[in-house]
Design a protein around this motif. Structure first.
Motif, PDB file in Angstrom:
ATOM      1  N   MET A   1       7.479 -10.304  -1.976  1.00 47.55           N
ATOM      2  CA  MET A   1       6.631  -9.776  -3.043  1.00 47.55           C
ATOM      3  C   MET A   1       6.882  -8.276  -3.176  1.00 47.55           C
ATOM      4  SD  MET A   1       2.483  -9.906  -3.309  1.00 47.55           S
ATOM      5  CE  MET A   1       2.541 -11.669  -3.474  1.00 47.55           C
ATOM      6  N   SER A   2       7.109  -7.817  -4.390  1.00 44.77           N
ATOM      7  CA  SER A   2       7.351  -6.392  -4.621  1.00 44.77           C
ATOM      8  C   SER A   2       6.048  -5.623  -4.508  1.00 44.77           C
ATOM      9  CB  SER A   2       7.951  -6.191  -6.014  1.00 44.77           C
ATOM     10  OG  SER A   2       7.066  -6.645  -7.004  1.00 44.77           O
ATOM     11  N   ALA A   3       6.159  -4.336  -4.218  1.00 43.86           N
ATOM     12  CA  ALA A   3       4.968  -3.493  -4.082  1.00 43.86           C
ATOM     13  C   ALA A   3       4.251  -3.378  -5.425  1.00 43.86           C
ATOM     14  CB  ALA A   3       5.369  -2.120  -3.579  1.00 43.86           C
ATOM     15  N   PHE A   4       2.923  -3.304  -5.385  1.00 45.88           N
ATOM     16  CA  PHE A   4       2.133  -3.140  -6.599  1.00 45.88           C
ATOM     17  C   PHE A   4       2.012  -1.655  -6.924  1.00 45.88           C
ATOM     18  CE2 PHE A   4       0.687  -7.265  -5.017  1.00 45.88           C
ATOM     19  CZ  PHE A   4       0.777  -8.025  -6.176  1.00 45.88           C
ATOM     20  N   GLU A   5       2.216  -1.319  -8.177  1.00 46.33           N
ATOM     21  CA  GLU A   5       2.082   0.070  -8.596  1.00 46.33           C
ATOM     22  C   GLU A   5       0.604   0.467  -8.600  1.00 46.33           C
ATOM     23  OE1 GLU A   5       3.959   0.839 -12.287  1.00 46.33           O
ATOM     24  OE2 GLU A   5       5.924   0.105 -11.637  1.00 46.33           O
ATOM     25  N   LEU A   6       0.356   1.722  -8.276  1.00 43.65           N
ATOM     26  CA  LEU A   6      -0.997   2.257  -8.283  1.00 43.65           C
ATOM     27  C   LEU A   6      -1.164   3.214  -9.450  1.00 43.65           C
ATOM     28  CD1 LEU A   6      -1.567   2.985  -4.495  1.00 43.65           C
ATOM     29  CD2 LEU A   6      -2.237   0.971  -5.812  1.00 43.65           C
ATOM     30  N   PRO A   7      -2.393   3.397  -9.930  1.00 45.36           N
ATOM     31  CA  PRO A   7      -2.631   4.363 -11.016  1.00 45.36           C
ATOM     32  C   PRO A   7      -2.341   5.778 -10.542  1.00 45.36           C
ATOM     33  CG  PRO A   7      -4.533   2.919 -10.650  1.00 45.36           C
ATOM     34  CD  PRO A   7      -3.621   2.711  -9.502  1.00 45.36           C
ATOM     35  N   ASP A   8      -2.116   6.660 -11.496  1.00 42.43           N
ATOM     36  CA  ASP A   8      -1.827   8.058 -11.181  1.00 42.43           C
ATOM     37  C   ASP A   8      -3.076   8.926 -11.090  1.00 42.43           C
ATOM     38  OD1 ASP A   8       0.943   7.630 -11.154  1.00 42.43           O
ATOM     39  OD2 ASP A   8       1.070   7.885 -13.331  1.00 42.43           O
ATOM     40  N   ALA A   9      -4.157   8.493 -11.721  1.00 40.88           N
ATOM     41  CA  ALA A   9      -5.345   9.345 -11.815  1.00 40.88           C
ATOM     42  C   ALA A   9      -6.602   8.510 -11.609  1.00 40.88           C
ATOM     43  CB  ALA A   9      -5.395  10.027 -13.187  1.00 40.88           C
ATOM     44  N   THR A 141      -6.683  -9.531 -18.062  1.00 43.18           N
ATOM     45  CA  THR A 141      -6.539  -8.214 -17.457  1.00 43.18           C
ATOM     46  C   THR A 141      -6.647  -7.158 -18.542  1.00 43.18           C
ATOM     47  OG1 THR A 141      -5.139  -9.017 -15.651  1.00 43.18           O
ATOM     48  CG2 THR A 141      -4.978  -6.679 -16.195  1.00 43.18           C
ATOM     49  N   LEU A 142      -7.559  -6.219 -18.355  1.00 42.44           N
ATOM     50  CA  LEU A 142      -7.780  -5.118 -19.289  1.00 42.44           C
ATOM     51  C   LEU A 142      -7.130  -3.868 -18.713  1.00 42.44           C
ATOM     52  CD1 LEU A 142      -9.276  -3.898 -21.786  1.00 42.44           C
ATOM     53  CD2 LEU A 142     -11.254  -3.573 -20.257  1.00 42.44           C
ATOM     54  N   GLN A 143      -6.329  -3.174 -19.516  1.00 40.22           N
ATOM     55  CA  GLN A 143      -5.640  -1.974 -19.057  1.00 40.22           C
ATOM     56  C   GLN A 143      -6.275  -0.730 -19.683  1.00 40.22           C
ATOM     57  OE1 GLN A 143      -1.274  -2.267 -18.555  1.00 40.22           O
ATOM     58  NE2 GLN A 143      -1.426  -4.209 -19.656  1.00 40.22           N
ATOM     59  N   VAL A 144      -6.681   0.201 -18.827  1.00 39.51           N
ATOM     60  CA  VAL A 144      -7.301   1.451 -19.282  1.00 39.51           C
ATOM     61  C   VAL A 144      -6.771   2.585 -18.406  1.00 39.51           C
ATOM     62  CG1 VAL A 144      -9.448   2.727 -19.671  1.00 39.51           C
ATOM     63  CG2 VAL A 144      -9.412   0.233 -19.958  1.00 39.51           C
ATOM     64  N   GLY A 145      -6.102   3.559 -19.006  1.00 40.53           N
ATOM     65  CA  GLY A 145      -5.676   4.748 -18.292  1.00 40.53           C
ATOM     66  C   GLY A 145      -4.847   4.482 -17.054  1.00 40.53           C
ATOM     67  N   GLY A 146      -3.966   3.502 -17.118  1.00 41.00           N
ATOM     68  CA  GLY A 146      -3.125   3.167 -15.972  1.00 41.00           C
ATOM     69  C   GLY A 146      -3.780   2.237 -14.967  1.00 41.00           C
ATOM     70  N   TRP A 147      -5.043   1.904 -15.171  1.00 36.03           N
ATOM     71  CA  TRP A 147      -5.760   0.975 -14.297  1.00 36.03           C
ATOM     72  C   TRP A 147      -5.742  -0.420 -14.903  1.00 36.03           C
ATOM     73  CZ3 TRP A 147      -8.447   1.933  -9.647  1.00 36.03           C
ATOM     74  CH2 TRP A 147      -8.387   3.259  -9.216  1.00 36.03           C
ATOM     75  N   ARG A 148      -5.542  -1.408 -14.060  1.00 38.50           N
ATOM     76  CA  ARG A 148      -5.577  -2.802 -14.466  1.00 38.50           C
ATOM     77  C   ARG A 148      -6.867  -3.420 -13.920  1.00 38.50           C
ATOM     78  NH1 ARG A 148      -0.952  -4.972 -16.380  1.00 38.50           N
ATOM     79  NH2 ARG A 148      -1.329  -7.035 -15.469  1.00 38.50           N
ATOM     80  N   LEU A 149      -7.706  -3.895 -14.834  1.00 41.57           N
ATOM     81  CA  LEU A 149      -9.032  -4.402 -14.511  1.00 41.57           C
ATOM     82  C   LEU A 149      -9.068  -5.904 -14.766  1.00 41.57           C
ATOM     83  CD1 LEU A 149     -11.087  -1.610 -16.343  1.00 41.57           C
ATOM     84  CD2 LEU A 149     -10.125  -1.546 -14.031  1.00 41.57           C
ATOM     85  N   GLY A 150      -9.262  -6.693 -13.725  1.00 41.67           N
ATOM     86  CA  GLY A 150      -9.371  -8.138 -13.870  1.00 41.67           C
ATOM     87  C   GLY A 150     -10.800  -8.515 -14.213  1.00 41.67           C
ATOM     88  N   HIS A 172      -6.253  -3.536 -10.114  1.00 41.38           N
ATOM     89  CA  HIS A 172      -6.775  -2.566  -9.157  1.00 41.38           C
ATOM     90  C   HIS A 172      -8.282  -2.696  -8.977  1.00 41.38           C
ATOM     91  CE1 HIS A 172      -3.295  -0.637 -11.338  1.00 41.38           C
ATOM     92  NE2 HIS A 172      -2.844  -0.751 -10.117  1.00 41.38           N
ATOM     93  N   ALA A 173      -8.927  -3.412  -9.893  1.00 38.49           N
ATOM     94  CA  ALA A 173     -10.376  -3.612  -9.814  1.00 38.49           C
ATOM     95  C   ALA A 173     -10.708  -4.977 -10.405  1.00 38.49           C
ATOM     96  CB  ALA A 173     -11.126  -2.512 -10.557  1.00 38.49           C
ATOM     97  N   TYR A 174     -11.762  -5.574  -9.867  1.00 37.49           N
ATOM     98  CA  TYR A 174     -12.287  -6.861 -10.319  1.00 37.49           C
ATOM     99  C   TYR A 174     -13.648  -6.566 -10.933  1.00 37.49           C
ATOM    100  CZ  TYR A 174     -13.696 -11.818  -9.887  1.00 37.49           C
ATOM    101  OH  TYR A 174     -14.105 -13.123 -10.116  1.00 37.49           O
ATOM    102  N   VAL A 175     -13.797  -6.776 -12.240  1.00 36.66           N
ATOM    103  CA  VAL A 175     -14.925  -6.269 -13.022  1.00 36.66           C
ATOM    104  C   VAL A 175     -15.699  -7.454 -13.595  1.00 36.66           C
ATOM    105  CG1 VAL A 175     -15.544  -4.896 -15.031  1.00 36.66           C
ATOM    106  CG2 VAL A 175     -13.690  -4.138 -13.537  1.00 36.66           C
ATOM    107  N   VAL A 176     -16.986  -7.548 -13.242  1.00 39.25           N
ATOM    108  CA  VAL A 176     -17.762  -8.762 -13.520  1.00 39.25           C
ATOM    109  C   VAL A 176     -19.125  -8.412 -14.107  1.00 39.25           C
ATOM    110  CG1 VAL A 176     -18.824 -10.805 -12.457  1.00 39.25           C
ATOM    111  CG2 VAL A 176     -16.601  -9.987 -11.628  1.00 39.25           C
ATOM    112  N   GLY A 177     -19.454  -9.031 -15.241  1.00 39.87           N
ATOM    113  CA  GLY A 177     -20.816  -9.036 -15.760  1.00 39.87           C
ATOM    114  C   GLY A 177     -21.484 -10.328 -15.334  1.00 39.87           C
TER     115      GLY A 177
END
Length: 282
Positions: A1-9, A141-150, A172-177
Motif C-alpha cells: 500500500m502506498s503512503a497516504f498524502e497529508l494536507p499541507d495546512a 468523500t468531500l474535499q476541502v482545502g487539501g483535506w479529505r473528509l469521509g 483524513h477525517a470521518y465526519v458524521v451528523g
C-alpha cells in the motif's frame, strides 16, 4: 500500500448542535444559515449539522407528508443555506431527508459557495428506518482545502468497515451528523467515535441533536476526536452551540507514525483464507 498524502495546512471545523423545528424545513434552513455564518465568524472552513436536521428526526411526519418535510434536488427552500456559504466562505454538511425519484433517503448534503455540490445517502439504516427509506449505495468523500473528509450518518459510525472505507480512500477525517439519545446512545457514541478515529488514524467529528426530536431526547455533546482517539473538543449535553476544532496535519503524521495500521494493512479481500478444524461432513 502506498503512503497516504497529508494536507499541507490546518483546517478549522465546527460541529453544530441545535434544536430542530419538527417538519419545518424553512425554519430549520434559516437556523442552518445563521449557524454557518457564526461558524465562519469563528474561523471555520467546514461546519457539519445533525442527521435530518432540516426536518428534525421525524420519521412519521416525513413518511406522511414528504412534500413538506423532505427536501428535493434543487429545492428552493435551501437557498438561504447556499447564500450563507457564499457569504462566509464555509462548506456545510447538512443532514436532510431527501425525496428523489419517488424514494426517500437519509442524506448528508454538502454545500459550498455554489450551492449543493454533493450528497451522501446513509448506507446503514437503523431498524425503524428501513420501512421508509432506501439504503445508500456508495460512500462519499468531500474535499476541502487539501483535506479529505469521509461522510457518514449516525448508525454508519457503529460499523468499523464504514470508516475504514473512508480511510482507504485517503480520508483524513470521518465526519458524521447523527441523532444519539440520552443513555445508551451517549454510551455508544463515546465508544464508536474514538474507536473509528484510533483504528484508522483519522479525526472523527460528531454533530448531534439537542432537545427532543422524533420522540427521542438527544444527548448533544457534539465532539471531535483526534487521530489517536483522544478527545479534542466537546459540547454541552443540551445547549445550542458550535464546537470548534483545528485539524492539524502534524497530529495526523504523528498518529500514523505511532500507529501504522493504514500503512501495514493488507487487502484481506484479495488474500486466501485457510479453513481450520474438522470437516463435519467427513
Amino acid at each position: 500500500m502506498s503512503a497516504f498524502e497529508l494536507p499541507d495546512a490546518p483546517l478549522r471545523i465546527a460541529a453544530a448542535q441545535a434544536q430542530a423545528v419538527p417538519g419545518e424545513v424553512e425554519a430549520n434552513a434559516a437556523a442552518v444559515a445563521r449557524l454557518i455564518r457564526e461558524a465562519g465568524d469563528g474561523g471555520a472552513r467546514v461546519v457539519v449539522f445533525p442527521e435530518k436536521f432540516l426536518s428534525g428526526y421525524e420519521i412519521e411526519l416525513i413518511r406522511t407528508d414528504p412534500r413538506r418535510c423532505a427536501v428535493r434536488p434543487a429545492d428552493p427552500r435551501l437557498a438561504p443555506i447556499a447564500e450563507a456559504c457564499r457569504a462566509s466562505g464555509v462548506t456545510a454538511v447538512v443532514g436532510a431527508a431527501v425525496q428523489d425519484g419517488g424514494e426517500l433517503y437519509v442524506s448528508a448534503l454538502a454545500f459550498d459557495a455554489t450551492g449543493v455540490v454533493g450528497r451522501y445517502d446513509k448506507q446503514t439504516l437503523f431498524k425503524h428506518e428501513r420501512a421508509v427509506y432506501r439504503q445508500g449505495r456508495a460512500g462519499a468523500t468531500l474535499q476541502v482545502g487539501g483535506w479529505r473528509l469521509g461522510l457518514g450518518v449516525c448508525y454508519d459510525s457503529g460499523f468499523p468497515e464504514h470508516a475504514r472505507a473512508a480511510a482507504l480512500d485517503g480520508c483524513h477525517a470521518y465526519v458524521v451528523g447523527a441523532l444519539f439519545g440520552e443513555g445508551n446512545g451517549h454510551h455508544e457514541s463515546r465508544i464508536w467515535f474514538p474507536a473509528r478515529a484510533f483504528d484508522n488514524t483519522v479525526y472523527a467529528v460528531l454533530a448531534n441533536h439537542v432537545g427532543v426530536t422524533g420522540g427521542w431526547r438527544a444527548c448533544g455533546s457534539s465532539a471531535v476526536w483526534g487521530p489517536d482517539g483522544r478527545l479534542v473538543a466537546e459540547g454541552s449535553p443540551a445547549d445550542e452551540e458550535l464546537v470548534f476544532a483545528d485539524l492539524l496535519p502534524e497530529r495526523l503524521r504523528a498518529a500514523r507514525e505511532a500507529e501504522p495500521m493504514l500503512r501495514d494493512l493488507h487487502d484481506t479481500d484479495a488474500e486466501p483464507r485457510t479453513a481450520l478444524g474438522a470437516d463435519p461432513a467427513r
